[in-house]
Motif scaffolding. Structure first.
Motif, mmCIF file in Angstrom:
data_model
loop_
_atom_site.group_PDB
_atom_site.id
_atom_site.type_symbol
_atom_site.label_atom_id
_atom_site.label_comp_id
_atom_site.label_asym_id
_atom_site.label_seq_id
_atom_site.Cartn_x
_atom_site.Cartn_y
_atom_site.Cartn_z
ATOM 1 N N LEU A 89 0.670 6.646 -6.435
ATOM 2 C CA LEU A 89 -0.201 8.273 -6.569
ATOM 3 C C LEU A 89 -0.705 9.562 -6.384
ATOM 4 O O LEU A 89 -0.867 10.112 -7.549
ATOM 5 N N GLY A 145 1.245 -0.889 -0.146
ATOM 6 C CA GLY A 145 -0.144 -0.419 -0.205
ATOM 7 C C GLY A 145 0.463 1.061 0.111
ATOM 8 O O GLY A 145 0.799 2.621 -0.689
ATOM 9 N N GLU A 162 2.166 2.073 -3.167
ATOM 10 C CA GLU A 162 1.308 1.849 -4.593
ATOM 11 C C GLU A 162 0.674 4.070 -4.415
ATOM 12 O O GLU A 162 0.645 4.562 -4.849
ATOM 13 N N ASP A 163 1.024 4.177 -2.772
ATOM 14 C CA ASP A 163 0.627 5.339 -2.657
ATOM 15 C C ASP A 163 1.407 6.502 -3.167
ATOM 16 O O ASP A 163 0.740 7.232 -3.394
ATOM 17 N N CYS A 180 -4.634 4.504 -2.109
ATOM 18 C CA CYS A 180 -5.101 2.611 -2.436
ATOM 19 C C CYS A 180 -5.474 1.631 -2.000
ATOM 20 O O CYS A 180 -6.058 2.028 -0.883
ATOM 21 N N LEU A 181 -6.416 1.447 -3.156
ATOM 22 C CA LEU A 181 -7.207 -0.014 -2.186
ATOM 23 C C LEU A 181 -6.178 -0.815 -1.201
ATOM 24 O O LEU A 181 -6.874 -1.110 0.089
ATOM 25 N N GLN A 182 -5.240 -1.057 -1.152
ATOM 26 C CA GLN A 182 -4.273 -1.721 -0.102
ATOM 27 C C GLN A 182 -4.223 -1.027 1.303
ATOM 28 O O GLN A 182 -3.892 -1.409 2.021
ATOM 29 N N THR A 183 -3.850 0.017 1.156
ATOM 30 C CA THR A 183 -3.719 1.072 2.614
ATOM 31 C C THR A 183 -5.265 0.730 3.068
ATOM 32 O O THR A 183 -5.267 1.417 4.625
#
Length: 156
Positions: free
Chosen positions: A80, A73, A76-77, A96-99
């Motif tokens: 983003l 996460g 990915e953040d 993100c989805l994971q976060t």
């Protein structure tokens, strides 16, 4: 919801709260305050346990799975946030989805007493109850798949 995974996550939360150990939630400053100076070095990524107590094996495996979710996460953040800034957007970048799943795991299982679903949704930036249910399912699937992957890696 995957009932067996729900039980594992509840167990993980209880162990972390009871033992005072929530791996992947600590900070260097907190460790320095706990140890009244620099904590002893016991190896990369390890934690010294006071009195030899710590979470059991099941909780440690769940914690490792959730920590992997956090690592993915965070990566990915960063991507983003960079894209958000390059697009000229102002304010906080979306997560993100994971976060979002990591936040859900922390709020749903590590907080005692557990907040109401509406409070969990607000803290995790989830807009609807239907999305909340989907995120709980996705969290359970992530943990299940990561636990399987870790077990297979140990067996190989």
């Amino acid at each position: 919801m995957i009932e067996r995974i729900e039980q594992l996550l509840v167990h993980w939360g209880e162990q972390c709260r009871r033992r005072g150990l929530a791996v992947s939630l600590g900070s260097p400053l907190g460790a320095m305050m706990d140890w009244r100076g620099a904590p002893p070095r016991t190896g990369y990524g390890s934690r010294s346990l006071i009195g030899g107590a710590g979470v059991d094996h099941l909780a440690a495996e769940v914690d490792a799975a959730v920590a992997e979710l956090l690592r993915r996460g965070e990566a990915e953040d960063k991507r983003l946030a960079k894209a958000w800034a390059e697009a000229g957007q102002r304010g906080a970048a979306p997560i993100c989805l994971q976060t979002q799943l990591m936040l859900l795991a922390r709020v749903r299982y590590l907080v005692d007493p557990a907040p109401l679903v509406e409070q969990q949704m607000k803290r995790c930036r989830i807009a609807s109850a239907r999305t909340y249910d989907r995120r709980v399912q996705q969290l359970h699937e992530w943990v299940r798949d990561e636990l399987k992957r870790r077990a297979e890696a140990r067996a190989a």
